[in-house]
Design an enzyme around this catalytic site. Structure first.
Site, PDB file in Angstrom:
ATOM      1  CG  HIS A   1      -1.847  -1.088   1.388  1.00 14.18           C
ATOM      2  ND1 HIS A   1      -1.769  -2.011   2.403  1.00 14.18           N
ATOM      3  CD2 HIS A   1      -2.931  -1.449   0.644  1.00 14.18           C
ATOM      4  CE1 HIS A   1      -2.763  -2.879   2.295  1.00 14.18           C
ATOM      5  NE2 HIS A   1      -3.474  -2.575   1.226  1.00 14.18           N
TER       6      HIS A   1
ATOM      7  CD  GLN B   1       0.489  -6.272 -12.795  1.00 11.28           C
ATOM      8  OE1 GLN B   1      -0.016  -5.246 -13.253  1.00 11.28           O
ATOM      9  NE2 GLN B   1       0.217  -7.476 -13.282  1.00 11.28           N
TER      10      GLN B   1
ATOM     11  CD  GLN C   1      -8.640  -4.643  -6.867  1.00 15.77           C
ATOM     12  OE1 GLN C   1      -9.390  -5.237  -6.108  1.00 15.77           O
ATOM     13  NE2 GLN C   1      -7.612  -3.951  -6.418  1.00 15.77           N
TER      14      GLN C   1
ATOM     15  CB  VAL D   1       5.745  -4.083  -2.627  1.00 14.12           C
ATOM     16  CG1 VAL D   1       6.847  -4.034  -1.575  1.00 14.12           C
ATOM     17  CG2 VAL D   1       5.629  -2.741  -3.344  1.00 14.12           C
TER      18      VAL D   1
HETATM   19  P1  AMP Z   1      -6.290  -4.026  -0.513  1.00 15.17           P
HETATM   20  O1  AMP Z   1      -6.180  -3.212   0.728  1.00 15.17           O
HETATM   21  O2  AMP Z   1      -5.811  -5.419  -0.362  1.00 15.17           O
HETATM   22  O3  AMP Z   1      -7.646  -3.910  -1.159  1.00 15.17           O
HETATM   23  O4  AMP Z   1      -5.286  -3.371  -1.544  1.00 15.17           O
HETATM   24  C1  AMP Z   1      -5.365  -2.000  -1.879  1.00 15.17           C
HETATM   25  C2  AMP Z   1      -4.472  -1.744  -3.057  1.00 15.17           C
HETATM   26  O5  AMP Z   1      -3.123  -2.064  -2.726  1.00 15.17           O
HETATM   27  C3  AMP Z   1      -4.852  -2.590  -4.282  1.00 15.17           C
HETATM   28  O6  AMP Z   1      -4.766  -1.785  -5.447  1.00 15.17           O
HETATM   29  C4  AMP Z   1      -3.791  -3.663  -4.270  1.00 15.17           C
HETATM   30  O7  AMP Z   1      -3.504  -4.174  -5.548  1.00 15.17           O
HETATM   31  C5  AMP Z   1      -2.604  -2.903  -3.715  1.00 15.17           C
HETATM   32  N1  AMP Z   1      -1.620  -3.845  -3.149  1.00 15.17           N
HETATM   33  C6  AMP Z   1      -1.847  -4.792  -2.206  1.00 15.17           C
HETATM   34  N2  AMP Z   1      -0.728  -5.514  -1.974  1.00 15.17           N
HETATM   35  C7  AMP Z   1       0.214  -5.020  -2.808  1.00 15.17           C
HETATM   36  C8  AMP Z   1       1.588  -5.342  -3.057  1.00 15.17           C
HETATM   37  N3  AMP Z   1       2.217  -6.316  -2.404  1.00 15.17           N
HETATM   38  N4  AMP Z   1       2.246  -4.621  -3.992  1.00 15.17           N
HETATM   39  C9  AMP Z   1       1.629  -3.623  -4.658  1.00 15.17           C
HETATM   40  N5  AMP Z   1       0.341  -3.270  -4.477  1.00 15.17           N
HETATM   41  C10 AMP Z   1      -0.357  -3.946  -3.556  1.00 15.17           C
END
Ligand code: AMP
Length: 284
Positions: A37, A148, A153, A176
């Site tokens: 995030h 990504q 999504q 990440v």
């Molecule tokens: P979430 O809180 O899981 O809904 O994720 C919120 C955003 O953070 C989404 O766009 C995810 O794709 C992104 N996200 C979650 N984990 C990662 C990661 N390891 N690397 C990059 N983006 C991430």
């Protein structure tokens, strides 16, 4: 940093930035913020003059029986992270604020939501697209940032924005990873020490895929069968899918060509984990 619980407060907070013509960025999240995030937040802060982070565990994107109730909600830690990154506004609504008593209107992106995670999570993407459409209408950002890590999504949201002519640019940031390759996820904390170790096989299987493609192997069955062998090294991993698809339309590929998405979904103990790599052969 301001914190808004209501839509009216969000509109009020953003008013000045908008009237001054500032570039507004939105990072939609479900909280339990981690380095993944934070990479989105840092990119938004770099690109935009006014950055909104939404923290909302969206009930409509959880399928019955999933982890909505026990999804982590460490709001104080999340607010601290946002504060440290000079976020202008955190939007942290309750479900009633977002959906009222009952929601009759849904955004559904067809076709792209059917394969991969759409198979095992019916209704999941409808929840994601509906909440993102709402957030885009509430915040009216110039740019919204996605990871990504959730490749399908990101593709679905890009399509929604294009099809609905929404005036928001979608930026997709790289996945990440932990030092051992595991994609960072809020759900990794559900894993025991042993399961956490086993989970490194997910990225190992994707690296194998990358190696095979790099060595010129084009038969996707041959590649997925090697990936399967890696994931089957431990009994704790239950494979949901191993798919090699066209990165534009998410259709299965027999032969590697063009922009390719290799995606994996597994269950390990209580956690459902996904990961993917993009391989662009059109540039080779
Ligand atoms: P979430 O809180 O899981 O809904 O994720 C919120 C955003 O953070 C989404 O766009 C995810 O794709 C992104 N996200 C979650 N984990 C990662 C990661 N390891 N690397 C990059 N983006 C991430």
């Amino acid at each position: 940093m301001e914190i808004a619980k209501t839509i009216a407060d969000v509109r009020d907070c953003i008013k000045a930035a908008r009237s001054e013509g500032e570039k507004i960025g939105l990072v939609p999240t479900m909280g339990a913020l981690h380095k993944g995030h934070i990479s989105l937040i840092e990119r938004a802060v770099k690109d935009c003059e006014y950055v909104v982070v939404s923290i909302f565990v969206n009930p409509t994107q959880f399928v019955p029986g999933e982890d909505f109730e026990k999804y982590p909600r460490p709001i104080d830690d999340d607010l601290k992270i946002c504060e440290e990154h000079a976020i202008d506004l955190v939007f942290n609504p309750e479900p009633e604020e977002m959906y009222g008593q009952e929601n009759f209107t849904w955004v559904n992106v067809e076709k792209l939501t059917e394969p991969l995670c759409g198979q095992s999570r019916p209704g999941h993407f409808r929840g994601v697209t509906t909440v993102c459409a709402k957030l885009f209408n509430i915040v009216q950002p110039d740019v919204a940032y996605f990871g990504q890590k959730d490749a399908q999504q990101a593709i679905v949201i890009k399509r929604m924005v294009a099809d609905l002519n929404s005036p928001v640019e979608i930026v997709v940031c790289p996945t990440v990873r932990e030092a051992d390759g595991l994609a960072i996820s809020s759900r990794n904390q559900y894993l025991s020490e042993k399961q956490r170790k086993d989970a490194t096989l997910i990225y190992k299987s994707l690296q194998k895929c990358q190696e095979m493609i790099d060595s010129g192997i084009a038969d996707t069955k041959e590649i997925t069968s090697e990936m399967r062998k890696i994931l089957q090294q431990v009994p704790s991993i239950r494979i949901e899918y191993i798919s090699i698809v066209n990165a534009e339309n998410l259709q299965n590929l027999d032969q590697i060509a063009g922009r390719v998405l290799a995606a994996v979904a597994v269950k390990i103990g209580p956690a459902r984990l996904i990961d993917n790599i993009l391989v662009d052969l059109s540039k080779r």
